[in-house]
Scaffold this motif. Structure first.
Motif, PDB file in Angstrom:
ATOM      1  N   GLN A 206       0.828  -1.197   0.000  1.00  0.00           N
ATOM      2  CA  GLN A 206       0.000   0.000   0.000  1.00  0.00           C
ATOM      3  C   GLN A 206       0.867   1.253   0.000  1.00  0.00           C
ATOM      4  O   GLN A 206       2.004   1.237   0.478  1.00  0.00           O
ATOM      5  CB  GLN A 206      -0.923   0.026   1.221  1.00  0.00           C
ATOM      6  N   ILE A 207       0.329   2.341  -0.530  1.00  0.00           N
ATOM      7  CA  ILE A 207       1.017   3.628  -0.449  1.00  0.00           C
ATOM      8  C   ILE A 207       0.740   4.221   0.926  1.00  0.00           C
ATOM      9  O   ILE A 207      -0.414   4.474   1.287  1.00  0.00           O
ATOM     10  CB  ILE A 207       0.531   4.587  -1.558  1.00  0.00           C
ATOM     11  N   ILE A 208       1.813   4.438   1.691  1.00  0.00           N
ATOM     12  CA  ILE A 208       1.650   4.968   3.045  1.00  0.00           C
ATOM     13  C   ILE A 208       2.006   6.458   3.114  1.00  0.00           C
ATOM     14  O   ILE A 208       1.734   7.110   4.114  1.00  0.00           O
ATOM     15  CB  ILE A 208       2.469   4.169   4.072  1.00  0.00           C
ATOM     16  N   ALA A 209       2.630   6.977   2.058  1.00  0.00           N
ATOM     17  CA  ALA A 209       2.905   8.408   1.967  1.00  0.00           C
ATOM     18  C   ALA A 209       3.173   8.747   0.513  1.00  0.00           C
ATOM     19  O   ALA A 209       3.741   7.941  -0.225  1.00  0.00           O
ATOM     20  CB  ALA A 209       4.101   8.804   2.835  1.00  0.00           C
ATOM     21  N   ALA A 210       2.780   9.948   0.104  1.00  0.00           N
ATOM     22  CA  ALA A 210       2.996  10.388  -1.275  1.00  0.00           C
ATOM     23  C   ALA A 210       3.108  11.896  -1.281  1.00  0.00           C
ATOM     24  O   ALA A 210       2.150  12.600  -0.929  1.00  0.00           O
ATOM     25  CB  ALA A 210       1.842   9.936  -2.170  1.00  0.00           C
ATOM     26  N   ASP A 211       4.290  12.399  -1.657  1.00  0.00           N
ATOM     27  CA  ASP A 211       4.481  13.841  -1.651  1.00  0.00           C
ATOM     28  C   ASP A 211       5.827  14.185  -2.276  1.00  0.00           C
ATOM     29  O   ASP A 211       6.583  13.289  -2.672  1.00  0.00           O
ATOM     30  CB  ASP A 211       4.424  14.393  -0.225  1.00  0.00           C
ATOM     31  N   THR A 212       6.123  15.461  -2.343  1.00  0.00           N
ATOM     32  CA  THR A 212       7.454  15.884  -2.778  1.00  0.00           C
ATOM     33  C   THR A 212       8.457  15.560  -1.686  1.00  0.00           C
ATOM     34  O   THR A 212       8.091  15.364  -0.512  1.00  0.00           O
ATOM     35  CB  THR A 212       7.485  17.395  -3.049  1.00  0.00           C
ATOM     36  N   VAL A 213       9.731  15.507  -2.038  1.00  0.00           N
ATOM     37  CA  VAL A 213      10.781  15.238  -1.060  1.00  0.00           C
ATOM     38  C   VAL A 213      10.753  16.302   0.035  1.00  0.00           C
ATOM     39  O   VAL A 213      10.874  15.985   1.228  1.00  0.00           O
ATOM     40  CB  VAL A 213      12.165  15.204  -1.744  1.00  0.00           C
ATOM     41  N   GLU A 214      10.573  17.563  -0.368  1.00  0.00           N
ATOM     42  CA  GLU A 214      10.572  18.658   0.601  1.00  0.00           C
ATOM     43  C   GLU A 214       9.468  18.491   1.637  1.00  0.00           C
ATOM     44  O   GLU A 214       9.687  18.667   2.845  1.00  0.00           O
ATOM     45  CB  GLU A 214      10.414  20.000  -0.121  1.00  0.00           C
ATOM     46  N   GLN A 215       8.265  18.122   1.178  1.00  0.00           N
ATOM     47  CA  GLN A 215       7.143  17.965   2.105  1.00  0.00           C
ATOM     48  C   GLN A 215       7.315  16.729   2.991  1.00  0.00           C
ATOM     49  O   GLN A 215       6.961  16.748   4.176  1.00  0.00           O
ATOM     50  CB  GLN A 215       5.825  17.886   1.338  1.00  0.00           C
ATOM     51  N   LEU A 216       7.857  15.666   2.445  1.00  0.00           N
ATOM     52  CA  LEU A 216       8.106  14.472   3.254  1.00  0.00           C
ATOM     53  C   LEU A 216       9.144  14.758   4.334  1.00  0.00           C
ATOM     54  O   LEU A 216       9.009  14.298   5.472  1.00  0.00           O
ATOM     55  CB  LEU A 216       8.589  13.322   2.364  1.00  0.00           C
ATOM     56  N   GLN A 217      10.171  15.532   3.972  1.00  0.00           N
ATOM     57  CA  GLN A 217      11.178  15.892   4.969  1.00  0.00           C
ATOM     58  C   GLN A 217      10.573  16.748   6.069  1.00  0.00           C
ATOM     59  O   GLN A 217      10.867  16.554   7.255  1.00  0.00           O
ATOM     60  CB  GLN A 217      12.336  16.630   4.304  1.00  0.00           C
ATOM     61  N   ALA A 218       9.739  17.686   5.688  1.00  0.00           N
ATOM     62  CA  ALA A 218       9.114  18.570   6.673  1.00  0.00           C
ATOM     63  C   ALA A 218       8.221  17.795   7.635  1.00  0.00           C
ATOM     64  O   ALA A 218       8.113  18.128   8.823  1.00  0.00           O
ATOM     65  CB  ALA A 218       8.302  19.652   5.963  1.00  0.00           C
ATOM     66  N   THR A 219       7.581  16.743   7.130  1.00  0.00           N
ATOM     67  CA  THR A 219       6.632  15.976   7.943  1.00  0.00           C
ATOM     68  C   THR A 219       7.302  14.863   8.746  1.00  0.00           C
ATOM     69  O   THR A 219       6.974  14.643   9.913  1.00  0.00           O
ATOM     70  CB  THR A 219       5.543  15.351   7.043  1.00  0.00           C
ATOM     71  N   TYR A 220       8.253  14.157   8.118  1.00  0.00           N
ATOM     72  CA  TYR A 220       8.789  12.938   8.734  1.00  0.00           C
ATOM     73  C   TYR A 220      10.277  12.990   9.074  1.00  0.00           C
ATOM     74  O   TYR A 220      10.795  12.045   9.670  1.00  0.00           O
ATOM     75  CB  TYR A 220       8.561  11.743   7.791  1.00  0.00           C
ATOM     76  N   ALA A 221      10.965  14.043   8.693  1.00  0.00           N
ATOM     77  CA  ALA A 221      12.418  14.046   8.881  1.00  0.00           C
ATOM     78  C   ALA A 221      12.889  15.400   9.391  1.00  0.00           C
ATOM     79  O   ALA A 221      13.570  16.144   8.709  1.00  0.00           O
ATOM     80  CB  ALA A 221      13.119  13.707   7.562  1.00  0.00           C
ATOM     81  N   GLN A 222      12.498  15.713  10.608  1.00  0.00           N
ATOM     82  CA  GLN A 222      12.914  16.978  11.170  1.00  0.00           C
ATOM     83  C   GLN A 222      14.421  17.004  11.411  1.00  0.00           C
ATOM     84  O   GLN A 222      15.047  15.967  11.659  1.00  0.00           O
ATOM     85  CB  GLN A 222      12.181  17.241  12.485  1.00  0.00           C
TER      86      GLN A 222
END
Length: 296
Positions: A206-222
């Motif tokens: 399943q797709i558990i996340a879908a976004d640009t790299v920048e948005q994924l970093q902001a959400t999951y990689a502080q």
């Protein structure tokens, strides 16, 4: 402009569901990365999108075409994990036989594609005698001979040295700029995924996340700021309550939303800081946050 859409695609093998209700949209000219641990369903998804296997449910469409149509197949190029080329034939014979499958495609030893991938010196060698890096360059060149709109790369860099990976990506990026080539990539190299325009994180089919790299970093990689101090209470007093802080004796590890906040904190508490380190969030952090740390 939208090039490819998939809606609710599902694939079952007996009682096992390998891919479940995946929706995705790919825009023309994008580099789209499928990221996930081993067995997550990335390769199965690629096989569905390329028409290698048929979905149990759901639809796939590119400009009104379905994967089981000949016109759809003419628009795509595919590089699978395992090569489909003939070990006994020379590089030239493998490439020429592919070119001959398409009307209007002319291939010569001087063709730009052969030169770009550095294949001129190995054209007369049997494919089976090539190194792993040489084989992969031939595989990709073969998939691009008919100038497809969409190129699928299923873990193309596995086992390759940095020099070979650099040559491959320099050439592919050139083609993206010159021809508007769209690429869908599955990879275990997180630095490759970091260059993508859009990332789909897939786990357990399943797709558990879908976004640009920048948005994924902001959400999951502080970003992480580590401060060593004999006065942790002074530092803690300057922090916003919602920031996550891990304290071990005289060391504080602080998760921050951006670089600027680190500068502000260090400016305020510099008199009590004995040592500090700052690390920006990256694709490794995203991967771990979304898929966990256990070995699959």
């Amino acid at each position: 402009m939208t090039l490819l859409t998939a809606t609710g695609i599902t694939k079952k093998f007996g009682t096992k569901t390998a891919v479940k209700q995946i929706d995705l949209t790919v825009q023309t000219g994008q580099l789209v990365a499928f990221l996930g641990p081993n067995g997550a369903g990335k390769s199965t998804t690629i096989n569905l999108l390329t028409g290698t296997i048929a979905p149990t449910a759901g639809t796939i469409e590119m400009a009104g075409l379905r994967p089981d149509s000949r016109q759809y197949q003419k628009q795509i190029g595919v590089v699978f994990q395992k090569s489909v080329l003939d070990n006994q034939l020379t590089v030239w014979q493998n490439l020429k036989s592919r070119a001959d499958m398409y009307q209007g495609v002319t291939l010569t030893p001087e063709s730009e594609l052969i030169t770009a991938f550095g294949l001129t010196s190995i054209l007369k060698q049997a494919y089976g005698t090539l190194s792993g890096g040489q084989r992969r360059r031939v595989d990709i060149a073969r998939a691009l001979i008919h100038q497809p709109k969409l190129l699928f790369l299923d873990e193309p860099s596995t086992g390759l040295d940095i020099q070979t990976r650099t040559v491959i990506w320099q050439t592919l990026n050139q083609l993206r700029q010159q021809q508007g080539l769209t690429i869908i990539l599955t990879t275990h190299y997180l630095e490759e995924a970091a260059e993508a325009d859009f990332v789909y994180v897939i786990d357990h089919g399943q797709i558990i996340a879908a976004d640009t790299v920048e948005q994924l970093q902001a959400t999951y990689a502080q970003s992480q700021l580590m401060i060593e101090t004999d006065y942790p209470e002074v530092v803690l007093a300057q922090l916003t309550p919602e920031w996550r802080v891990l304290q071990t004796n005289h060391q504080l590890q602080i998760a921050l939303p951006d670089d600027q906040q680190a500068i502000i904190i260090l400016t305020k508490v510099q008199s009590v800081v004995t040592h500090f380190e700052f690390r920006q969030g990256n694709m490794d952090d995203i991967f771990m946050a979304l898929t966990g740390k256990e070995i699959r």
